[in-house]
Design an enzyme around this catalytic site. Structure first.
Site, mmCIF file in Angstrom:
data_model
loop_
_atom_site.group_PDB
_atom_site.id
_atom_site.type_symbol
_atom_site.label_atom_id
_atom_site.label_comp_id
_atom_site.label_asym_id
_atom_site.label_seq_id
_atom_site.Cartn_x
_atom_site.Cartn_y
_atom_site.Cartn_z
ATOM 1 N N ASN A 12 5.409 2.970 -6.802
ATOM 2 C CA ASN A 12 6.033 2.964 -8.130
ATOM 3 C C ASN A 12 5.776 1.591 -8.750
ATOM 4 O OD1 ASN A 12 7.628 3.106 -10.380
ATOM 5 N ND2 ASN A 12 9.585 3.116 -9.270
ATOM 6 N N TRP A 13 4.869 1.555 -9.697
ATOM 7 C CA TRP A 13 4.474 0.262 -10.287
ATOM 8 C C TRP A 13 5.475 -0.220 -11.329
ATOM 9 C CZ3 TRP A 13 -1.533 1.187 -11.285
ATOM 10 C CH2 TRP A 13 -2.150 1.436 -10.057
ATOM 11 N N LYS A 14 6.432 0.623 -11.676
ATOM 12 C CA LYS A 14 7.469 0.266 -12.672
ATOM 13 C C LYS A 14 6.807 -0.282 -13.942
ATOM 14 C CE LYS A 14 10.544 -0.569 -8.833
ATOM 15 N NZ LYS A 14 11.842 -1.026 -8.393
ATOM 16 N N HIS A 100 15.067 8.221 -10.736
ATOM 17 C CA HIS A 100 14.940 6.902 -10.105
ATOM 18 C C HIS A 100 16.185 6.073 -10.423
ATOM 19 C CE1 HIS A 100 13.646 2.822 -9.252
ATOM 20 N NE2 HIS A 100 12.806 3.381 -8.389
ATOM 21 N N GLU A 102 16.685 3.158 -11.330
ATOM 22 C CA GLU A 102 16.667 2.351 -12.561
ATOM 23 C C GLU A 102 16.884 3.238 -13.785
ATOM 24 O OE1 GLU A 102 13.012 0.398 -11.503
ATOM 25 O OE2 GLU A 102 14.130 -0.493 -9.855
ATOM 26 N N GLU A 172 16.852 6.565 -1.818
ATOM 27 C CA GLU A 172 16.695 5.150 -2.129
ATOM 28 C C GLU A 172 18.062 4.519 -2.376
ATOM 29 O OE1 GLU A 172 12.651 4.220 -3.835
ATOM 30 O OE2 GLU A 172 13.681 5.204 -5.472
ATOM 31 N N GLY A 178 14.389 -3.420 -4.547
ATOM 32 C CA GLY A 178 13.976 -4.688 -5.150
ATOM 33 C C GLY A 178 14.809 -5.878 -4.710
ATOM 34 N N SER A 218 12.861 -1.721 -0.610
ATOM 35 C CA SER A 218 12.308 -2.920 0.028
ATOM 36 C C SER A 218 11.492 -2.613 1.287
ATOM 37 C CB SER A 218 13.415 -3.930 0.337
ATOM 38 O OG SER A 218 14.037 -4.362 -0.862
ATOM 39 N N GLY A 239 8.145 0.132 -4.195
ATOM 40 C CA GLY A 239 8.091 -0.560 -5.481
ATOM 41 C C GLY A 239 7.250 -1.812 -5.377
ATOM 42 N N GLY A 240 7.915 -2.949 -5.180
ATOM 43 C CA GLY A 240 7.245 -4.256 -5.198
ATOM 44 C C GLY A 240 5.979 -4.322 -4.353
HETATM 45 C C1 PEP Z 1 11.444 1.724 -5.956
HETATM 46 O O1 PEP Z 1 11.254 1.272 -7.069
HETATM 47 O O2 PEP Z 1 11.529 2.946 -5.824
HETATM 48 C C2 PEP Z 1 11.581 0.808 -4.814
HETATM 49 C C3 PEP Z 1 11.878 1.321 -3.647
HETATM 50 O O3 PEP Z 1 11.368 -0.539 -5.057
HETATM 51 P P1 PEP Z 1 11.219 -1.694 -3.935
HETATM 52 O O4 PEP Z 1 10.258 -1.204 -2.895
HETATM 53 O O5 PEP Z 1 10.707 -2.891 -4.691
HETATM 54 O O6 PEP Z 1 12.585 -1.926 -3.351
#
Ligand code: PEP
Length: 257
Positions: A12-14, A100, A102, A172, A178, A218, A239-240
């Site tokens: 997920n590049w957000k 998601h 966010e 999640e 994040g 994470s 994500g990151g």
């Molecule tokens: C996500 O955005 O779904 C996520 C899990 O982010 P991160 O890996 O950065 O915690």
């Protein structure tokens, strides 16, 4: 013993990357995936880069699917700023995230809207990654399983047993996204088991056993293998770490073992 379900890893590049960096990242991930078997992979670039990333993934080979981060549930009309399922399909997208954290906690989407998006996407022929998970406050109050169950039942309301073949659930925990904090493999496995039980209650044992449940929060190259080794953790939503091709590919490789 081989795993009962093919693991699936999503990036997920957000709201990150630009025209050039999204192309380069897609190319590197696609090329890297050419030599990795036994894992399904998708990436979710920002809307403006979908078509270009889709082209780069196709050129690179590797079978990485193109996914979107969100969708609007109406087919067309006066919905300024929104994007329909048909538009996503038109851009070569085959999967979409719904719910998601966010979208839930920053943008303010509720279970009803997330359900409408899930249904609209599935009816249009997209696969859906339905994201669920508790906040820190809910976890500290011991509400993790109740929150997951509520979000799951609401999100899947009206989804047919046949459509469940096109649904992935992503657990999640909001406090882990994040933040650098990760659920322990034991806690994640426990949550996944309970989620699978709810799917079983809704759709029966066979569909529960066939549904992939990703962990997200994470995930990094250093913790991925241990998480993915648990029997009910069928890969991850990243994500990151999905913004660096080497890290993302290392995480994908961890799901093969
Ligand atoms: C996500 O955005 O779904 C996520 C899990 O982010 P991160 O890996 O950065 O915690």
């Amino acid at each position: 013993m081989s795993r009962p379900r093919t693991p699936v890893i999503g990036g997920n590049w957000k709201m990150n990357t630009n025209t050039e960096s999204s192309r380069a990242l897609a190319e590197a991930v696609g090329e890297g995936c050419r030599s990795i078997d036994g894992v399904e992979v998708f990436v979710c670039p920002p809307f403006p880069y979908l078509r270009r990333v889709g082209g780069a993934l196709k050129d690179a080979g590797g079978g990485v699917a193109l996914a979107a981060q969100d969708v609007w549930h109406e087919p067309d009309g006066a919905f300024t700023g929104e994007v329909s399922a048909a538009m996503l399909l038109d851009c070569g997208v085959s999967m979409v995230l719904t719910g998601h954290s966010e979208r839930r906690h920053v943008i303010g989407e509720d279970d009803g809207l997330i359900n409408k998006k899930t249904i609209a996407a599935l009816n249009a022929g997209l696969s859906v990654v339905l994201c669920i998970g508790e906040t820190l406050d809910q976890r500290e109050k011991g509400e993790t399983d109740a929150v997951n169950e509520r979000q799951l039942r609401a999100g899947l309301n009206g989804v047919t047993p046949e459509q469940m073949a096109s649904v992935i659930v992503a657990y999640e925990p909001v406090w882990a996204i994040g933040t650098g904090k990760t659920a322990t493999p034991e806690d994640a496995q426990d949550a996944h088991t309970k989620i699978r039980d709810v799917i079983g209650d809704l759709y029966g044992a066979d569909i529960a056993a066939a549904t992939r449940i990703q962990y997200g929060g994470s995930v990094k190259p250093g913790n991925a293998a241990e998480l993915f080794s648990r029997p009910d953790i069928d890969g991850g939503l990243i994500g990151g770490a999905s913004l660096k091709a080497d890290d993302f590919l290392a995480i994908i490789r961890s799901a093969t073992g």
